[in-house]
Design a protein around this motif. Structure first.
Motif, PDB file in Angstrom:
ATOM      1  N   TYR A  25       0.862  -1.191   0.000  1.00  0.00           N
ATOM      2  CA  TYR A  25       0.000   0.000   0.000  1.00  0.00           C
ATOM      3  C   TYR A  25       0.892   1.232   0.000  1.00  0.00           C
ATOM      4  CZ  TYR A  25      -3.190  -3.491   2.082  1.00  0.00           C
ATOM      5  OH  TYR A  25      -3.917  -4.623   2.356  1.00  0.00           O
ATOM      6  N   GLY A  26       0.597   2.188  -0.864  1.00  0.00           N
ATOM      7  CA  GLY A  26       1.334   3.437  -0.885  1.00  0.00           C
ATOM      8  C   GLY A  26       0.666   4.485  -0.013  1.00  0.00           C
ATOM      9  N   LEU A  27       1.474   5.284   0.668  1.00  0.00           N
ATOM     10  CA  LEU A  27       0.964   6.354   1.520  1.00  0.00           C
ATOM     11  C   LEU A  27       1.892   7.559   1.409  1.00  0.00           C
ATOM     12  CD1 LEU A  27       0.165   4.251   4.730  1.00  0.00           C
ATOM     13  CD2 LEU A  27      -1.530   5.275   3.197  1.00  0.00           C
ATOM     14  N   ALA A  28       1.360   8.731   1.692  1.00  0.00           N
ATOM     15  CA  ALA A  28       2.153   9.955   1.729  1.00  0.00           C
ATOM     16  C   ALA A  28       1.444  10.944   2.641  1.00  0.00           C
ATOM     17  CB  ALA A  28       2.321  10.542   0.328  1.00  0.00           C
ATOM     18  N   TYR A  29       2.208  11.868   3.208  1.00  0.00           N
ATOM     19  CA  TYR A  29       1.626  12.929   4.017  1.00  0.00           C
ATOM     20  C   TYR A  29       1.119  14.056   3.120  1.00  0.00           C
ATOM     21  CZ  TYR A  29       3.008  11.374   8.676  1.00  0.00           C
ATOM     22  OH  TYR A  29       3.115  10.689   9.862  1.00  0.00           O
ATOM     23  N   ALA A  76      -8.820   1.064  -2.746  1.00  0.00           N
ATOM     24  CA  ALA A  76     -10.017   1.911  -2.796  1.00  0.00           C
ATOM     25  C   ALA A  76     -10.770   1.861  -1.474  1.00  0.00           C
ATOM     26  CB  ALA A  76     -10.918   1.469  -3.942  1.00  0.00           C
ATOM     27  N   ASP A  77     -10.795   0.703  -0.837  1.00  0.00           N
ATOM     28  CA  ASP A  77     -11.501   0.575   0.438  1.00  0.00           C
ATOM     29  C   ASP A  77     -10.705   1.134   1.612  1.00  0.00           C
ATOM     30  OD1 ASP A  77     -13.773  -0.609  -0.624  1.00  0.00           O
ATOM     31  OD2 ASP A  77     -13.020  -2.656  -0.362  1.00  0.00           O
ATOM     32  N   LEU A  78      -9.371   1.101   1.521  1.00  0.00           N
ATOM     33  CA  LEU A  78      -8.536   1.551   2.629  1.00  0.00           C
ATOM     34  C   LEU A  78      -8.176   3.031   2.543  1.00  0.00           C
ATOM     35  CD1 LEU A  78      -6.048  -1.431   3.012  1.00  0.00           C
ATOM     36  CD2 LEU A  78      -7.944  -0.845   4.523  1.00  0.00           C
ATOM     37  N   GLY A  79      -8.314   3.626   1.354  1.00  0.00           N
ATOM     38  CA  GLY A  79      -7.914   5.019   1.188  1.00  0.00           C
ATOM     39  C   GLY A  79      -6.428   5.185   0.969  1.00  0.00           C
ATOM     40  N   SER A  80      -5.731   4.098   0.697  1.00  0.00           N
ATOM     41  CA  SER A  80      -4.301   4.154   0.401  1.00  0.00           C
ATOM     42  C   SER A  80      -4.091   4.233  -1.109  1.00  0.00           C
ATOM     43  CB  SER A  80      -3.585   2.939   1.009  1.00  0.00           C
ATOM     44  OG  SER A  80      -4.304   1.741   0.778  1.00  0.00           O
ATOM     45  N   LEU A  81      -2.833   4.328  -1.518  1.00  0.00           N
ATOM     46  CA  LEU A  81      -2.494   4.487  -2.925  1.00  0.00           C
ATOM     47  C   LEU A  81      -2.023   3.156  -3.497  1.00  0.00           C
ATOM     48  CD1 LEU A  81      -0.341   7.730  -2.578  1.00  0.00           C
ATOM     49  CD2 LEU A  81      -2.746   7.601  -3.256  1.00  0.00           C
ATOM     50  N   PRO A  82      -2.495   2.773  -4.683  1.00  0.00           N
ATOM     51  CA  PRO A  82      -1.962   1.560  -5.298  1.00  0.00           C
ATOM     52  C   PRO A  82      -0.461   1.670  -5.511  1.00  0.00           C
ATOM     53  CG  PRO A  82      -3.950   2.295  -6.451  1.00  0.00           C
ATOM     54  CD  PRO A  82      -3.558   3.391  -5.506  1.00  0.00           C
ATOM     55  N   VAL A  83       0.227   0.553  -5.345  1.00  0.00           N
ATOM     56  CA  VAL A  83       1.653   0.512  -5.671  1.00  0.00           C
ATOM     57  C   VAL A  83       1.884  -0.099  -7.042  1.00  0.00           C
ATOM     58  CG1 VAL A  83       2.338   0.427  -3.251  1.00  0.00           C
ATOM     59  CG2 VAL A  83       1.966  -1.719  -4.498  1.00  0.00           C
ATOM     60  N   ALA A  84       0.842  -0.715  -7.599  1.00  0.00           N
ATOM     61  CA  ALA A  84       0.911  -1.253  -8.954  1.00  0.00           C
ATOM     62  C   ALA A  84       0.516  -0.152  -9.927  1.00  0.00           C
ATOM     63  CB  ALA A  84      -0.010  -2.462  -9.104  1.00  0.00           C
ATOM     64  N   THR A  85       1.417   0.233 -10.794  1.00  0.00           N
ATOM     65  CA  THR A  85       1.175   1.354 -11.701  1.00  0.00           C
ATOM     66  C   THR A  85      -0.089   1.156 -12.510  1.00  0.00           C
ATOM     67  OG1 THR A  85       3.573   1.643 -11.862  1.00  0.00           O
ATOM     68  CG2 THR A  85       2.226   2.754 -13.517  1.00  0.00           C
ATOM     69  N   ALA A  86      -0.346  -0.073 -12.957  1.00  0.00           N
ATOM     70  CA  ALA A  86      -1.493  -0.333 -13.825  1.00  0.00           C
ATOM     71  C   ALA A  86      -2.829  -0.084 -13.135  1.00  0.00           C
ATOM     72  CB  ALA A  86      -1.432  -1.769 -14.343  1.00  0.00           C
ATOM     73  N   ALA A  87      -2.851  -0.056 -11.804  1.00  0.00           N
ATOM     74  CA  ALA A  87      -4.115   0.124 -11.083  1.00  0.00           C
ATOM     75  C   ALA A  87      -4.657   1.537 -11.201  1.00  0.00           C
ATOM     76  CB  ALA A  87      -3.926  -0.240  -9.608  1.00  0.00           C
ATOM     77  N   TYR A  88      -3.843   2.492 -11.630  1.00  0.00           N
ATOM     78  CA  TYR A  88      -4.285   3.884 -11.686  1.00  0.00           C
ATOM     79  C   TYR A  88      -5.196   4.178 -12.866  1.00  0.00           C
ATOM     80  CZ  TYR A  88      -1.436   5.224  -7.731  1.00  0.00           C
ATOM     81  OH  TYR A  88      -0.928   5.338  -6.466  1.00  0.00           O
ATOM     82  N   ASP A  89      -5.527   3.163 -13.665  1.00  0.00           N
ATOM     83  CA  ASP A  89      -6.526   3.381 -14.711  1.00  0.00           C
ATOM     84  C   ASP A  89      -7.941   3.408 -14.139  1.00  0.00           C
ATOM     85  OD1 ASP A  89      -6.939   0.733 -14.040  1.00  0.00           O
ATOM     86  OD2 ASP A  89      -6.616  -0.069 -16.058  1.00  0.00           O
ATOM     87  N   ASP A  90      -8.076   3.078 -12.865  1.00  0.00           N
ATOM     88  CA  ASP A  90      -9.377   3.069 -12.188  1.00  0.00           C
ATOM     89  C   ASP A  90      -9.798   4.507 -11.875  1.00  0.00           C
ATOM     90  OD1 ASP A  90     -11.389   2.924 -10.049  1.00  0.00           O
ATOM     91  OD2 ASP A  90     -10.873   0.793  -9.948  1.00  0.00           O
ATOM     92  N   PRO A  91     -11.021   4.913 -12.229  1.00  0.00           N
ATOM     93  CA  PRO A  91     -11.474   6.290 -11.951  1.00  0.00           C
ATOM     94  C   PRO A  91     -11.393   6.680 -10.490  1.00  0.00           C
ATOM     95  CG  PRO A  91     -12.984   5.187 -13.458  1.00  0.00           C
ATOM     96  CD  PRO A  91     -12.031   4.135 -12.975  1.00  0.00           C
ATOM     97  N   ARG A  92     -11.462   5.707  -9.593  1.00  0.00           N
ATOM     98  CA  ARG A  92     -11.400   6.017  -8.166  1.00  0.00           C
ATOM     99  C   ARG A  92     -10.043   6.592  -7.761  1.00  0.00           C
ATOM    100  NH1 ARG A  92     -13.378   0.252  -5.943  1.00  0.00           N
ATOM    101  NH2 ARG A  92     -11.978  -0.348  -7.656  1.00  0.00           N
ATOM    102  N   PHE A  93      -9.032   6.430  -8.587  1.00  0.00           N
ATOM    103  CA  PHE A  93      -7.701   6.929  -8.269  1.00  0.00           C
ATOM    104  C   PHE A  93      -7.283   8.083  -9.171  1.00  0.00           C
ATOM    105  CE2 PHE A  93      -7.617   2.319  -7.187  1.00  0.00           C
ATOM    106  CZ  PHE A  93      -7.630   2.469  -5.807  1.00  0.00           C
ATOM    107  N   GLN A  94      -8.273   8.780  -9.730  1.00  0.00           N
ATOM    108  CA  GLN A  94      -7.959   9.858 -10.655  1.00  0.00           C
ATOM    109  C   GLN A  94      -8.488  11.219 -10.213  1.00  0.00           C
ATOM    110  OE1 GLN A  94      -9.340   8.489 -14.488  1.00  0.00           O
ATOM    111  NE2 GLN A  94      -7.961   6.722 -14.485  1.00  0.00           N
TER     112      GLN A  94
END
Length: 435
Positions: A147-151, A349-367
């Motif tokens: 899971y990716g996270l940032a402040y 998407a359920d945890l509110g963290s950032l995908p670490v798999a680059t391909a997952a960012y095609d999901d509208p929930r991460f845009q």
């Protein structure tokens, strides 16, 4: 625990479908895996609720059962070390990514050499910045990103509008000015909220602010904490309570994000510096996505000599395979599944963290704008915490020192630069084995 030396034990104890693109089944697996997951949501039950469908899908595809235990952060490191010492641990486990080098040196985790990496999707699967927090340089990763996270700086659109403020602060001076305009102690309304009693948050922010001031925390494995640059960075943080008085002194007692999230959602505070998963906490507190914005944590302008434009550390959760697992192949299948794009989309998407798999960012929930801000921070203005065995001890010593300094301020005592340097000197002595 397979340790190269008992000194490392003391050091760390002190710190207190398989492919997302291919749904084909692989039911050649057998047996059961035990999985220790870190508590990422508002409760252990919520984590189990989020993870259980994915684990069932893994079992459907592979035939391998997964026994899940969600462990609070307050217990996780001690549980890992005790399990490693006894040889009775899980097969797969979550770790805070800043612990990677410490656990790597302890021998608790199997290394991800090139062969193992290939089995879990290869380096190209992951966001490049997340791979920087997987272990010591020049060695195979001790774990892979999960899971990716940032402040970031969360700000209340309502509170900003009430004060006639049109945009979030971009510099530290602007942050102080904005926070002062939003602070009304008589009404118990404050410009900013912090987790003053969380040693981990304190250590993270000490690192970030120290780097903004040009601090170098280690030279090789030798700590160099007692520096004017790190003292200046910590002083910048303490000043929010002591000098600027834009933080309620009571925040010095906040141990986790529960109260800061509540304060922010109810308008008691107008801004708060938290990691990206706080979006889920805000939702649980009744705050809609349009009620707040997120900006990078401000930096001094101009930067002090040697200072870096750092607004977060490379935060997140890594996934490791326990050294003593008797099902290494099944464990690697599970790691591949958990880091696959499909699983990354669903769980993050359920945890509110950032995908670490680059391909997952095609999901509208991460845009959306909030995720975009955090992703840009993680990719561009986040720096990796020192990937050395002493990192966990650094977090404990410095984070606790900042906690104690904030408690003194909250109690009405004056804290000077000399006081900060004294705490850092004591931390340096202990880091170097002096007590």
């Amino acid at each position: 625990m397979r340790l190269p030396g008992l000194a490392m034990v003391g050091l760390i104890l002190f710190a207190i479908g398989l492919s997302g693109c291919d749904p084909a089944e692989d039911r050649g697996g057998t047996g059961t895996l035990t999985y220790w997951a870190s508590n990422q949501s508002a409760s252990l039950d919520r984590d189990r609720e989020i993870l259980s469908p994915r684990l069932a899908e893994f079992t459907r595809r592979t035939g391998i059962e997964v026994e899940l235990e969600v462990i609070p952060w307050s217990d996780l490191l001690n549980r890992i070390l005790a399990a490693a010492s006894s040889g009775q641990g899980p097969d797969v486990l979550n770790i805070g990514n800043t612990w990677s080098a410490s656990l790597q040196a302890s021998g608790a985790l199997r290394p991800f050499d090139e062969s193992a990496l290939a089995k879990v999707g290869g380096r190209d699967r992951f966001l490049p910045s997340t791979l920087t927090s997987t272990g010591a340089a020049g060695q195979p990763p001790a774990a892979v990103p999960l899971y990716g996270l940032a402040y970031g700086l969360y700000y209340s659109r309502k509170r900003f509008a009430e004060a006639g403020i049109s945009s979030p602060p971009g510099t530290w001076a602007e942050l102080l000015d904005t926070a002062r305009r939003l602070t009304e102690p008589a009404r118990d309304r404050w410009g900013l909220g912090i987790m003053g009693s969380s040693y981990t948050a304190n250590a993270h922010l000490a690192f970030v602010f120290g780097r903004q001031h040009g601090a170098t925390l280690f030279e090789g494995d030798r700590s160099t904490l007692d520096s004017p640059q790190l003292a200046a960075g910590i002083g910048q943080y303490l000043d929010l309570v002591a000098g600027a008085k834009v933080v309620n002194p009571g925040n010095a007692e906040y141990q986790n994000d529960t109260q800061p999230l509540k304060d922010f959602a109810t308008g008691r505070t107008a801004m708060v510096m938290l990691q990206s998963h706080a979006t889920m906490g805000l939702r649980a507190n009744g705050m809609a996505a349009e009620d707040y914005g997120v900006a990078p944590i401000p930096v001094p302008d101009p930067l002090p000599p040697g200072g870096k434009r750092i607004t977060s550390h490379v935060a997140g959760i890594n996934l490791g395979v326990f050294t003593d697992t008797d099902n290494a192949e099944g464990a690697l299948k599970f790691v591949e599944f958990m880091t696959s794009p499909d699983t990354q989309r669903a769980v993050n998407a359920d945890l509110g963290s950032l995908p670490v798999a680059t391909a997952a960012y095609d999901d509208p929930r991460f845009q959306g704008p909030v995720v975009r801000t955090f992703r840009e921070v993680l990719a561009g203005t986040a720096e990796t915490m020192p990937m050395i065995p002493q990192e966990a001890q650094f977090e404990t010593l410095v984070g606790t020192a900042v906690k104690d300094l904030l408690a003194r301020i909250a109690g009405g005592r004056t804290v000077t630069v000399a006081d900060v340097r004294a705490e850092l000197a004591a931390a340096d002595e202990r880091m170097r084995g002096g007590g």
